[in-house]
Write a protein that holds these residues in place. Structure first.
Motif, PDB file in Angstrom:
ATOM      1  N   SER A 126      38.247  48.461  33.987  1.00 60.59           N
ATOM      2  CA  SER A 126      37.651  48.838  35.266  1.00 60.59           C
ATOM      3  C   SER A 126      38.446  48.268  36.427  1.00 60.59           C
ATOM      4  CB  SER A 126      36.203  48.345  35.325  1.00 60.59           C
ATOM      5  OG  SER A 126      35.581  48.727  36.528  1.00 60.59           O
ATOM      6  N   GLY A 127      38.981  47.049  36.235  1.00 58.36           N
ATOM      7  CA  GLY A 127      39.780  46.428  37.287  1.00 58.36           C
ATOM      8  C   GLY A 127      41.112  47.114  37.487  1.00 58.36           C
ATOM      9  N   PHE A 128      41.891  47.261  36.418  1.00 65.20           N
ATOM     10  CA  PHE A 128      43.221  47.850  36.532  1.00 65.20           C
ATOM     11  C   PHE A 128      43.181  49.328  36.948  1.00 65.20           C
ATOM     12  CE2 PHE A 128      44.773  44.322  33.704  1.00 65.20           C
ATOM     13  CZ  PHE A 128      45.700  43.824  34.605  1.00 65.20           C
ATOM     14  N   THR A 129      42.151  50.054  36.516  1.00 67.09           N
ATOM     15  CA  THR A 129      42.045  51.466  36.895  1.00 67.09           C
ATOM     16  C   THR A 129      41.425  51.634  38.275  1.00 67.09           C
ATOM     17  OG1 THR A 129      39.888  51.687  35.799  1.00 67.09           O
ATOM     18  CG2 THR A 129      41.854  52.242  34.504  1.00 67.09           C
ATOM     19  N   THR A 130      41.130  50.519  38.929  1.00 65.15           N
ATOM     20  CA  THR A 130      40.505  50.474  40.262  1.00 65.15           C
ATOM     21  C   THR A 130      39.175  51.215  40.281  1.00 65.15           C
ATOM     22  OG1 THR A 130      41.544  52.461  41.248  1.00 65.15           O
ATOM     23  CG2 THR A 130      42.819  50.422  41.289  1.00 65.15           C
ATOM     24  N   THR A 131      38.411  51.061  39.190  1.00 64.62           N
ATOM     25  CA  THR A 131      37.099  51.712  39.120  1.00 64.62           C
ATOM     26  C   THR A 131      36.027  50.850  39.762  1.00 64.62           C
ATOM     27  OG1 THR A 131      37.765  52.829  37.077  1.00 64.62           O
ATOM     28  CG2 THR A 131      35.421  52.762  37.568  1.00 64.62           C
ATOM     29  N   GLY A 132      35.915  49.608  39.316  1.00 59.98           N
ATOM     30  CA  GLY A 132      34.909  48.719  39.914  1.00 59.98           C
ATOM     31  C   GLY A 132      33.566  48.771  39.226  1.00 59.98           C
ATOM     32  N   ALA A 133      33.464  49.488  38.087  1.00 59.09           N
ATOM     33  CA  ALA A 133      32.232  49.485  37.302  1.00 59.09           C
ATOM     34  C   ALA A 133      32.180  48.172  36.537  1.00 59.09           C
ATOM     35  CB  ALA A 133      32.223  50.665  36.330  1.00 59.09           C
ATOM     36  N   SER A 134      31.071  47.469  36.631  1.00 61.44           N
ATOM     37  CA  SER A 134      31.006  46.125  36.052  1.00 61.44           C
ATOM     38  C   SER A 134      29.887  45.996  35.034  1.00 61.44           C
ATOM     39  CB  SER A 134      30.797  45.096  37.167  1.00 61.44           C
ATOM     40  OG  SER A 134      30.719  43.784  36.645  1.00 61.44           O
ATOM     41  N   ILE A 135      30.091  45.099  34.070  1.00 61.07           N
ATOM     42  CA  ILE A 135      29.034  44.771  33.107  1.00 61.07           C
ATOM     43  C   ILE A 135      28.357  43.451  33.477  1.00 61.07           C
ATOM     44  CG2 ILE A 135      29.937  46.084  31.166  1.00 61.07           C
ATOM     45  CD1 ILE A 135      30.535  42.338  31.430  1.00 61.07           C
ATOM     46  N   LEU A 136      28.778  42.840  34.585  1.00 61.91           N
ATOM     47  CA  LEU A 136      28.267  41.532  34.990  1.00 61.91           C
ATOM     48  C   LEU A 136      27.011  41.673  35.850  1.00 61.91           C
ATOM     49  CD1 LEU A 136      31.660  39.858  35.930  1.00 61.91           C
ATOM     50  CD2 LEU A 136      30.274  39.368  33.906  1.00 61.91           C
ATOM     51  N   SER A 137      25.980  40.921  35.498  1.00 62.39           N
ATOM     52  CA  SER A 137      24.755  40.913  36.307  1.00 62.39           C
ATOM     53  C   SER A 137      24.777  39.775  37.322  1.00 62.39           C
ATOM     54  CB  SER A 137      23.522  40.782  35.400  1.00 62.39           C
ATOM     55  OG  SER A 137      23.622  39.630  34.584  1.00 62.39           O
ATOM     56  N   ASP A 138      25.603  38.758  37.055  1.00 60.77           N
ATOM     57  CA  ASP A 138      25.736  37.626  37.984  1.00 60.77           C
ATOM     58  C   ASP A 138      27.222  37.343  38.206  1.00 60.77           C
ATOM     59  OD1 ASP A 138      25.433  35.441  39.582  1.00 60.77           O
ATOM     60  OD2 ASP A 138      24.634  34.110  38.005  1.00 60.77           O
ATOM     61  N   VAL A 139      27.791  38.060  39.161  1.00 58.95           N
ATOM     62  CA  VAL A 139      29.217  37.932  39.454  1.00 58.95           C
ATOM     63  C   VAL A 139      29.560  36.530  39.939  1.00 58.95           C
ATOM     64  CG1 VAL A 139      31.086  38.765  40.937  1.00 58.95           C
ATOM     65  CG2 VAL A 139      29.437  40.377  39.994  1.00 58.95           C
ATOM     66  N   GLU A 140      28.664  35.939  40.711  1.00 59.83           N
ATOM     67  CA  GLU A 140      28.927  34.643  41.328  1.00 59.83           C
ATOM     68  C   GLU A 140      29.003  33.511  40.312  1.00 59.83           C
ATOM     69  OE1 GLU A 140      26.312  33.973  44.704  1.00 59.83           O
ATOM     70  OE2 GLU A 140      26.189  36.137  45.035  1.00 59.83           O
ATOM     71  N   ALA A 141      28.601  33.778  39.059  1.00 59.35           N
ATOM     72  CA  ALA A 141      28.674  32.750  38.025  1.00 59.35           C
ATOM     73  C   ALA A 141      30.096  32.572  37.498  1.00 59.35           C
ATOM     74  CB  ALA A 141      27.736  33.114  36.870  1.00 59.35           C
ATOM     75  N   LEU A 142      30.975  33.520  37.776  1.00 59.48           N
ATOM     76  CA  LEU A 142      32.359  33.414  37.325  1.00 59.48           C
ATOM     77  C   LEU A 142      33.092  32.310  38.081  1.00 59.48           C
ATOM     78  CD1 LEU A 142      33.653  37.116  37.022  1.00 59.48           C
ATOM     79  CD2 LEU A 142      32.946  35.592  35.177  1.00 59.48           C
ATOM     80  N   SER A 143      34.052  31.703  37.423  1.00 58.00           N
ATOM     81  CA  SER A 143      34.889  30.700  38.086  1.00 58.00           C
ATOM     82  C   SER A 143      35.776  31.394  39.117  1.00 58.00           C
ATOM     83  CB  SER A 143      35.750  29.969  37.058  1.00 58.00           C
ATOM     84  OG  SER A 143      36.523  30.894  36.310  1.00 58.00           O
ATOM     85  N   LYS A 144      36.276  30.636  40.065  1.00 57.70           N
ATOM     86  CA  LYS A 144      37.080  31.204  41.156  1.00 57.70           C
ATOM     87  C   LYS A 144      38.348  31.884  40.634  1.00 57.70           C
ATOM     88  CE  LYS A 144      34.800  29.777  44.913  1.00 57.70           C
ATOM     89  NZ  LYS A 144      34.298  30.684  45.964  1.00 57.70           N
ATOM     90  N   CYS A 145      38.986  31.264  39.647  1.00 61.26           N
ATOM     91  CA  CYS A 145      40.236  31.843  39.159  1.00 61.26           C
ATOM     92  C   CYS A 145      39.996  33.178  38.470  1.00 61.26           C
ATOM     93  CB  CYS A 145      40.967  30.873  38.240  1.00 61.26           C
ATOM     94  SG  CYS A 145      40.046  30.369  36.774  1.00 61.26           S
ATOM     95  N   LEU A 146      38.861  33.318  37.772  1.00 64.78           N
ATOM     96  CA  LEU A 146      38.544  34.591  37.136  1.00 64.78           C
ATOM     97  C   LEU A 146      38.110  35.626  38.161  1.00 64.78           C
ATOM     98  CD1 LEU A 146      36.785  33.508  33.818  1.00 64.78           C
ATOM     99  CD2 LEU A 146      38.944  34.744  34.063  1.00 64.78           C
ATOM    100  N   LEU A 147      37.406  35.194  39.202  1.00 69.84           N
ATOM    101  CA  LEU A 147      37.071  36.112  40.301  1.00 69.84           C
ATOM    102  C   LEU A 147      38.338  36.631  40.964  1.00 69.84           C
ATOM    103  CD1 LEU A 147      34.019  34.475  42.154  1.00 69.84           C
ATOM    104  CD2 LEU A 147      34.053  36.673  40.950  1.00 69.84           C
ATOM    105  N   PHE A 148      39.301  35.721  41.149  1.00 78.48           N
ATOM    106  CA  PHE A 148      40.575  36.109  41.750  1.00 78.48           C
ATOM    107  C   PHE A 148      41.291  37.116  40.853  1.00 78.48           C
ATOM    108  CE2 PHE A 148      45.111  35.861  42.371  1.00 78.48           C
ATOM    109  CZ  PHE A 148      45.264  35.784  43.742  1.00 78.48           C
ATOM    110  N   TRP A 149      41.387  36.802  39.549  1.00 75.22           N
ATOM    111  CA  TRP A 149      42.075  37.695  38.606  1.00 75.22           C
ATOM    112  C   TRP A 149      41.385  39.059  38.551  1.00 75.22           C
ATOM    113  CZ3 TRP A 149      46.323  38.982  36.547  1.00 75.22           C
ATOM    114  CH2 TRP A 149      46.405  39.693  35.338  1.00 75.22           C
ATOM    115  N   ARG A 150      40.063  39.037  38.559  1.00 73.77           N
ATOM    116  CA  ARG A 150      39.265  40.271  38.506  1.00 73.77           C
ATOM    117  C   ARG A 150      39.584  41.172  39.696  1.00 73.77           C
ATOM    118  NH1 ARG A 150      33.820  40.963  40.354  1.00 73.77           N
ATOM    119  NH2 ARG A 150      32.637  42.520  39.181  1.00 73.77           N
ATOM    120  N   SER A 151      39.686  40.586  40.887  1.00 76.98           N
ATOM    121  CA  SER A 151      40.018  41.373  42.083  1.00 76.98           C
ATOM    122  C   SER A 151      41.503  41.729  42.129  1.00 76.98           C
ATOM    123  CB  SER A 151      39.642  40.596  43.355  1.00 76.98           C
ATOM    124  OG  SER A 151      38.248  40.401  43.433  1.00 76.98           O
TER     125      SER A 151
END
Length: 479
Positions: free
Chosen positions: A105-130
């Motif tokens: 979803s990230g690489f295809t620039t879709t943005g569909a997520s399976i996460l219900s609590d995005v803010e629980a991710l660590s900063k580095c994973l949030l950065f990589w995800r974006s």
């Protein structure tokens, strides 16, 4: 099939992904997160593995359409699987299919997520995800073309397979220079958006991630409510840049040479502006008639139309609760999508123009059977091969959409949820309606349905045929 050149280019992709992982590693160091160790290990493994695959350039570096298409499709699959490892190994997305879903979803620039609590991710994973949005927005193979000397004009097969839209032409005589120009425009616009957002007192980390999401027209938010918590300034700046990144990059190339009138005469750009304005007007009027508050609804209509037509997927409100008419308008513009040659998804405005002109031509033929009428765009005749390709694309698009809705129907969710889930993934938009709307996510689906939706995301980003070619036995025969 030239397997050596395919392996060589995939080696470059893996090596490049390892290089990209250095940035989330640095993010982990800044925020003191242990997850950074995972990025360090993955990065080193990719750099070593990629180097082994690319250290010796094949003697025969020629490749043609099928090699180009297969290389691009395989590269994106490998890119996504490797990119999912930090999510899975860290345990922050403990299910591997979910981790791959999030990364695809990230690489295809879709943005569909399976996460219900995005803010629980660590900063580095949030950065990589974006960051995956920014990497996938212009395309990793397009980036490789700027640094990798390959077999002359044959490199256009890579760009055609990866660049969104019915065709890709050259801005410059050499394909390498064309790729460089594309990425230069992309990079400069990204920097400008970041600076403008930061100027509005937006936290630097937030500004970086939102810029990645809007530049790649991806839409991964770093807050659970996406963009709703930010002020009007940030929302409107983001809406503007989503709109700008979804315009055909040839528009900016023409502007760079001072040909302003020529740039605004591009039919696709004119139609894109027109559809945006009409959609905003219709939704604003519909919402205003329901409960008044014109300016409030205008602001959100501008943002959501910009977000969904550009296939970004950010949200400032739960548009799944809007009146049925407004929801229908949103689904229509999700399917139409952005301009060809942009970072956006969807069928593409240029194709819609061709379809409308084809209907007009057929009506004219029924009235005047002996008349000879050719289709033109921007004053140029549209070749028969291009028309055939555009028509076959729509047929295949509808078939994949229908089959996908049928398969995920086994999960027993309502038709609106299932249909818009497929529409949102095959058009690389992100959120759909009802259970997969802005307030929901895609975690509700079974592993089989997630695999189908991942296929749809990749098919939508790669314009369907490069991915389908992987399943054709004839594509794998040796030359």
């Amino acid at each position: 099939m030239n397997f050596q050149i395919i392996s060589y280019i995939i080696g470059w992709v893996i090596f490049l992904e390892g290089s990209f992982m250095i940035l989330p590693l640095l993010t982990a160091i800044v925020y003191g997160e242990r997850t950074g160790v995972i990025f360090a290990v993955c990065s080193v493994a990719c750099l070593i593995g990629g180097y082994i695959m690319m250290r010796k350039k094949p003697k025969n570096s020629l490749f043609f359409a099928r090699e180009g298409f297969v290389t691009v499709a395989l590269s994106w699959i490998v890119l996504s699987i490797i990119g999912a490892l930090p999510f899975y190994i860290s345990g922050e997305i403990p299910n591997f299919i979910d981790a791959v879903f999030e990364t695809v979803s990230g690489f295809t620039t879709t943005g569909a997520s399976i996460l219900s609590d995005v803010e629980a991710l660590s900063k580095c994973l949030l950065f990589w995800r974006s960051f995956t949005h920014w990497i996938g927005g212009m395309g990793v193979l397009v980036f490789i073309l700027t640094i990798l000397p390959l077999a002359g004009g044959q490199t256009i097969h890579l760009m055609r397979a990866e660049s969104p839209g019915p065709s890709i032409g050259k801005f410059a005589p050499k394909m390498k220079k064309t790729a460089f120009i594309l990425y230069a425009i992309y990079f400069v616009m990204t920097i400008i958006e970041f600076l403008v957002l930061a100027a509005g007192n937006m936290p630097i980390f937030d500004a970086i991630c939102i810029t990645f999401g809007s530049a790649g027209t991806g839409g991964f938010g770093i807050l659970n409510d996406s963009m709703a918590s930010y002020g009007a300034y940030v929302q409107m700046v983001t809406a503007l840049f989503m709109f700008l990144f979804a315009i055909n990059f040839s528009f900016y190339y023409v502007l760079l040479f001072g040909r302003v009138r020529d740039a605004f005469k591009i039919e696709e750009v004119q139609c894109y502006f027109f559809i945006m304005i009409i959609a905003v007007a219709l939704i604003t009027i519909n919402l205003h008639l329901v409960d008044g508050n014109f300016w409030y609804h205008l602001k959100h209509a501008i943002f959501q139309v910009s977000s969904l037509m550009t296939s970004t997927g950010f949200s400032t409100v739960n548009f799944s609760e809007w009146p049925q008419f407004s929801r229908t308008v949103l689904v229509i513009i999700m399917c139409i999508g952005a301009c060809a040659g942009s970072t956006g998804g969807g069928i593409k405005v240029s194709r819609v123009i061709i379809y409308i002109k084809t209907v007009g031509k057929e009506l004219s033929y029924l009235i005047h059977p002996r008349s000879v009428k050719v289709l033109k765009m921007d004053g140029k005749i549209i070749p028969h091969e291009e028309l055939r390709s555009v028509n076959i694309f729509l047929i295949t698009y509808v078939l994949i959409l229908g089959i996908s809705v049928l398969i995920i129907g086994f999960d027993e969710y309502d038709l609106t949820t299932n249909f818009t889930a497929v529409v949102a993934t095959i058009n690389n938009t992100g959120p759909g309606l009802d259970l997969v709307g802005p307030a929901g996510n895609f975690s509700i689906f079974s592993p089989l349905s997630k695999i189908v939706l991942m296929f749809d995301m990749l098919a939508g980003r790669l314009e369907i045929f490069p991915l389908l070619l992987l399943f054709s036995p004839g594509a794998w025969k040796k030359n």
